[in-house]
Design a protein around this motif. Structure first.
Motif, PDB file in Angstrom:
ATOM      1  N   LEU A 320       0.739  -1.179   0.117  1.00 38.07           N
ATOM      2  CA  LEU A 320      -0.006  -0.154  -0.050  1.00 38.07           C
ATOM      3  C   LEU A 320       0.881   1.201  -0.008  1.00 38.07           C
ATOM      4  CD1 LEU A 320      -2.616  -0.923   2.703  1.00 38.07           C
ATOM      5  CD2 LEU A 320      -2.614  -1.438   0.162  1.00 38.07           C
ATOM      6  N   LEU A 321       0.137   2.042  -0.925  1.00 40.12           N
ATOM      7  CA  LEU A 321       1.034   3.625  -0.685  1.00 40.12           C
ATOM      8  C   LEU A 321       0.184   4.507  -0.131  1.00 40.12           C
ATOM      9  CD1 LEU A 321       2.385   3.951  -4.369  1.00 40.12           C
ATOM     10  CD2 LEU A 321       3.528   3.378  -2.484  1.00 40.12           C
ATOM     11  N   ALA A 346      -2.781   4.310  -3.130  1.00 36.16           N
ATOM     12  CA  ALA A 346      -2.822   3.155  -4.254  1.00 36.16           C
ATOM     13  C   ALA A 346      -2.515   1.764  -3.617  1.00 36.16           C
ATOM     14  CB  ALA A 346      -1.557   3.439  -5.404  1.00 36.16           C
ATOM     15  N   THR A 347      -3.117   0.692  -4.381  1.00 36.31           N
ATOM     16  CA  THR A 347      -2.795  -0.608  -3.820  1.00 36.31           C
ATOM     17  C   THR A 347      -1.957  -1.448  -4.904  1.00 36.31           C
ATOM     18  OG1 THR A 347      -4.890  -0.790  -2.497  1.00 36.31           O
ATOM     19  CG2 THR A 347      -3.672  -2.875  -3.020  1.00 36.31           C
ATOM     20  N   ARG A 400      -3.647  -0.370 -14.480  1.00 35.36           N
ATOM     21  CA  ARG A 400      -3.903   0.728 -13.657  1.00 35.36           C
ATOM     22  C   ARG A 400      -5.536   0.609 -13.518  1.00 35.36           C
ATOM     23  NH1 ARG A 400      -2.448   6.345 -12.755  1.00 35.36           N
ATOM     24  NH2 ARG A 400      -4.184   7.629 -12.285  1.00 35.36           N
ATOM     25  N   VAL A 401      -6.070   0.307 -12.425  1.00 34.71           N
ATOM     26  CA  VAL A 401      -7.570   0.323 -12.297  1.00 34.71           C
ATOM     27  C   VAL A 401      -7.857   1.333 -11.214  1.00 34.71           C
ATOM     28  CG1 VAL A 401      -9.422  -1.166 -11.768  1.00 34.71           C
ATOM     29  CG2 VAL A 401      -7.635  -2.286 -12.955  1.00 34.71           C
ATOM     30  N   LEU A 410      -2.890  -1.038  -8.763  1.00 35.06           N
ATOM     31  CA  LEU A 410      -1.675  -1.052  -9.641  1.00 35.06           C
ATOM     32  C   LEU A 410      -1.177  -2.721  -9.859  1.00 35.06           C
ATOM     33  CD1 LEU A 410       0.238   2.150  -8.917  1.00 35.06           C
ATOM     34  CD2 LEU A 410      -1.601   1.736 -10.577  1.00 35.06           C
ATOM     35  N   TYR A 411      -1.179  -3.200 -11.064  1.00 41.81           N
ATOM     36  CA  TYR A 411      -0.328  -4.404 -11.283  1.00 41.81           C
ATOM     37  C   TYR A 411       0.829  -4.121 -11.725  1.00 41.81           C
ATOM     38  CZ  TYR A 411      -5.194  -5.984 -10.529  1.00 41.81           C
ATOM     39  OH  TYR A 411      -6.258  -6.149 -10.191  1.00 41.81           O
ATOM     40  N   PRO A 412       1.752  -5.121 -11.798  1.00 41.44           N
ATOM     41  CA  PRO A 412       3.199  -4.974 -11.915  1.00 41.44           C
ATOM     42  C   PRO A 412       3.511  -5.031 -13.638  1.00 41.44           C
ATOM     43  CG  PRO A 412       2.884  -7.011 -11.096  1.00 41.44           C
ATOM     44  CD  PRO A 412       1.988  -6.335 -11.177  1.00 41.44           C
ATOM     45  N   PHE A 413       4.390  -4.256 -14.109  1.00 45.03           N
ATOM     46  CA  PHE A 413       4.633  -4.316 -15.490  1.00 45.03           C
ATOM     47  C   PHE A 413       5.651  -5.391 -15.791  1.00 45.03           C
ATOM     48  CE2 PHE A 413       7.879  -1.420 -14.150  1.00 45.03           C
ATOM     49  CZ  PHE A 413       9.159  -1.763 -15.005  1.00 45.03           C
TER      50      PHE A 413
END
Length: 699
Positions: A320-321, A346-347, A400-401, A410-413
């Motif tokens: 978590l941010l 952001a999560t 990004r959702v 956020l999902y990793p790239f």
């Protein structure tokens, strides 16, 4: 070819003289021990020296640029007696650099350490400052501004489940080197602190439980601002957390205000605390730069001035941010009573929009924020050995959702399998954003190039690593290890020795600090491996204790026995309540204002004696253990070190002996630059994303 023999012999002789006399200079008027009587300065001697140097220069003038052989007993003369008829041979750039390095590494520094030890410290100040000017930013992530609408404040009954269980600290005493103090026993209430010592400036406070995560909040160089430390402690003193699987539960993230940490520091206090339900916290990382603004920054309500951006790794597998505000805006709303609940900005979780199961990789144990602006990448290590990297400002619909509450998921790239087991520690290279180093429970340390992740650049198999530090000025990584485990064929054997729980490095001081299970907090000044003219590493002479914590039994009348820790400790004292009923913690602090005659002082003798004892006893609770150590990354308080452990007692110490005139000069220049920049910002900045500041007076 025959000329190489006398050249090598002279070099070895000079090296031997320097190694034997560099830390024990001969008294004035006496020749160094083991050297021959100096020869008279006659014409024959000068001719012999000129002839030998000319002969070397004719053969290979460039090969010996890294050292300057001299006649016996003349190591301090160097270039001063060079003949005027041969300046091209003796006064080249490489020879002058070598001579300057040798002169710099001779004698004692004002703090009592040898110049060969302090030279890398002076060098790293300029290196670190130069890199931070290039790679650090004034303002990043302008869309993540804290808002009072995102904060909800818990009632006393609601907050009870998040607070640490212990309301009072265990008994402890502090014995400071060189001071005749009464053996006073202290017991601090939860979230309270002792008054800082007026001479040594050490700070002590109680957080309520065993400390397992801790990090300083970065501030701009020269800001003279208050320093903050974020930390997490277990709720109970006897809590145990399984690494396998994921688990949730109440946790409390604490933010402590330590004041400006100058020569006259104030009392430490809890600024505020954040209640979460994502399980225990394994790691904390602040955005390295661009997230701090002045507390008096004018923002339109409900927005508040931002203190920093904090990434938190939880045991439920999520990261978590949080956008943390300064405490002052919360005080203005009358809502700064701990704890509070805040909505994250952001999560971050592993997976994808199609398969977003965050439990696949297990718990998240380590974090690393990209140290170069714009700090857009964040890396995390998980239980199954996966390393995931997120692009924080991404606009991709696959990564990004937008959540219903306004936050982001956020999902990793990029994901790759770094280890066969949990990733215990991860660090980014500060000089090149393409390189990472990871340490896993498979006992491997691996270096990665993010441009080619199909295999590591290098893989080293050693003991079980607990934490790693990648310093900017140092050519390599420092590793803390649990040497209770050693490999034996395909299996493993355990033996009793000790565990170094935490390791922290300071780029400003070119130093590392480590805390272990026995309660020893030590620091070491690292050598400069790139330029080391005397070839002296000598780790035993570069390290020193900061403090030693011992668990001692109380006397029959409840007072302090005063005896050394020994077998008197009962084997059954495995729980916290059993331990604190009959024992107290004694902190023995080193006088860190200078290091004169340090190797003959009591702390060094005690450290050397205790290294020969097997003093670890696993039949009892290691209440004195140091779990987390952190050097301050901020120039204004770069000589400060904070540490905490099983007892829940957190201490901050000032290593004033490592401060130097170049560091003080750099601090004054940074403060003048900071004031000038914010005076211009007050008049108006061409950057629309930059906040408008009010000048903070320098202290």
């Amino acid at each position: 070819m025959p000329l190489c023999v006398p050249r090598a012999l002279l070099y070895l002789q000079e090296l031997a003289e320097e190694l034997t006399s560099v830390y024990q200079p001969a008294p004035p008027g006496e020749a160094p021990e083991g050297s021959r009587e100096p020869e008279p300065d006659g014409p024959w001697r000068k001719r012999r020296r000129r002839r030998s140097k000319k002969r070397w220069g004719e053969e290979e003038p460039e090969d010996d640029a890294d050292f300057v052989p001299s006649a016996e007993g003349e190591s301090d003369l160097l270039l001063s007696e060079a003949s005027e008829s041969e300046p091209e041979l003796l006064q080249g750039p490489s020879v002058q650099v070598a001579a300057k390095c040798k002169l710099l590494c001779r004698g004692q520094a004002p703090n009592g350490l040898h110049n060969s030890i302090m030279a890398p410290v002076w060098k790293c100040l300029a290196v670190t400052h130069s890199l931070r000017e290039r790679l650090y930013s004034h303002w990043e992530f302008p869309e993540w501004i804290p808002s009072t609408r995102k904060w909800s404040f818990l009632s006393e009954s609601e907050a009870a489940q998040y607070l640490p269980k212990e309301t009072k600290s265990p008994l402890f005493s502090i014995q400071r080197e060189g001071l005749q103090e009464d053996c006073v026993r202290y017991r601090i209430n939860r979230f309270n602190s002792l008054q800082p010592h007026e001479e040594r400036l050490d700070v002590t406070f109680f957080v309520g439980g065993p400390v397992w995560a801790m990090e300083w909040c970065p501030v701009p160089d020269g800001s003279a601002a208050s320093q903050y430390v974020a930390l997490y402690c277990n709720q109970g003193m006897d809590d145990r957390h399984s690494l396998a699987g994921i688990h949730t539960g109440p946790a409390l993230l604490q933010l402590w205000d330590l004041g400006p940490l100058q020569q006259e520091t104030g009392k430490a206090g809890l600024a505020y605390a954040i209640a979460t339900d994502h399980g225990c916290i394994w790691d904390l990382k602040f955005c390295p730069s661009g997230a701090w603004e002045l507390p008096v920054t004018c923002r339109k309500p409900p927005h508040m001035s931002r203190l920093g951006l904090l990434a938190v790794a939880f045991s439920d597998g999520k990261v978590l941010l949080y956008s943390l505000p300064h405490p002052e805006p919360l005080l203005a709303h009358g809502r700064a009573q701990p704890p509070e609940r805040v909505q994250c900005v952001a999560t971050l979780q592993v997976g994808s929009i199609q398969a977003g199961n965050s439990s696949e990789c297990g718990q998240c144990f380590s974090l690393a924020w990209l140290p170069a602006k714009p700090h857009q990448s964040l890396a995390a290590g998980f239980y199954d050995g996966t390393v995931a990297i997120w692009n924080l400002p991404t606009k991709s619909l696959l990564q990004r959702v937008r959540q219903p509450d306004g936050s982001l998921k956020l999902y990793p790239f990029r994901c790759f399998l770094a280890h066969d087991h949990a990733v215990r520690s991860i660090q980014w290279c500060k000089a090149n954003r393409n390189f990472l180093v990871t340490a896993g429970n498979d006992r491997k340390i691996r270096f990665w190039d993010l441009r080619r992740l199909h295999e590591p650049i290098n893989s080293i198999k050693r003991f079980l690593s607990t934490e790693i530090a990648w310093l900017l000025p140092y050519n390599g990584v420092a590793v803390a290890q649990d040497i209770c485990y050693a490999s034996y064929g395909l299996c493993g054997i355990h033996y009793l020795d000790g565990t170094v729980w935490s390791l922290s490095g300071s780029d400003w001081l070119n130093s590392i600090a480590a805390g272990d299970i026995t309660g020893e907090l030590m620091a070491a000044v690292l050598p400069d491996l790139s330029v080391n003219p005397l070839n002296i590493k000598r780790p035993s002479e570069r390290r020193f204790p900061i403090y030693k914590a011992d668990l001692l039994p109380c006397g029959p009348d409840g007072g302090m026995d005063g005896q050394e820790p020994s077998e008197k400790l009962p084997a059954k004292a495995k729980s916290y309540s059993e331990t604190v009923n009959e024992h107290y913690i004694r902190f023995q602090d080193t006088d860190l204002r200078n290091f004169k005659n340090f190797y003959s002082r009591e702390p060094m003798k005690r450290m050397q004696e205790q290294e020969m004892k097997p003093g670890l006893n696993l039949d009892r609770l290691q209440l004195e253990a140091v779990h987390k150590v952190r050097f301050s990354p901020n120039l204004d308080c770069c000589s400060w070190l904070v540490s905490g452990g099983q007892s829940g007692i957190v201490r901050a110490h000032c290593l004033r002996g490592l401060a130097s005139p170049p560091g003080h000069k750099l601090l004054l220049e940074s403060r003048a630059q900071f004031s000038a920049v914010h005076e211009e910002g007050q008049a108006g900045s061409p950057n629309p994303n930059a906040p408008r500041h009010t000048l903070l007076p320098a202290k």
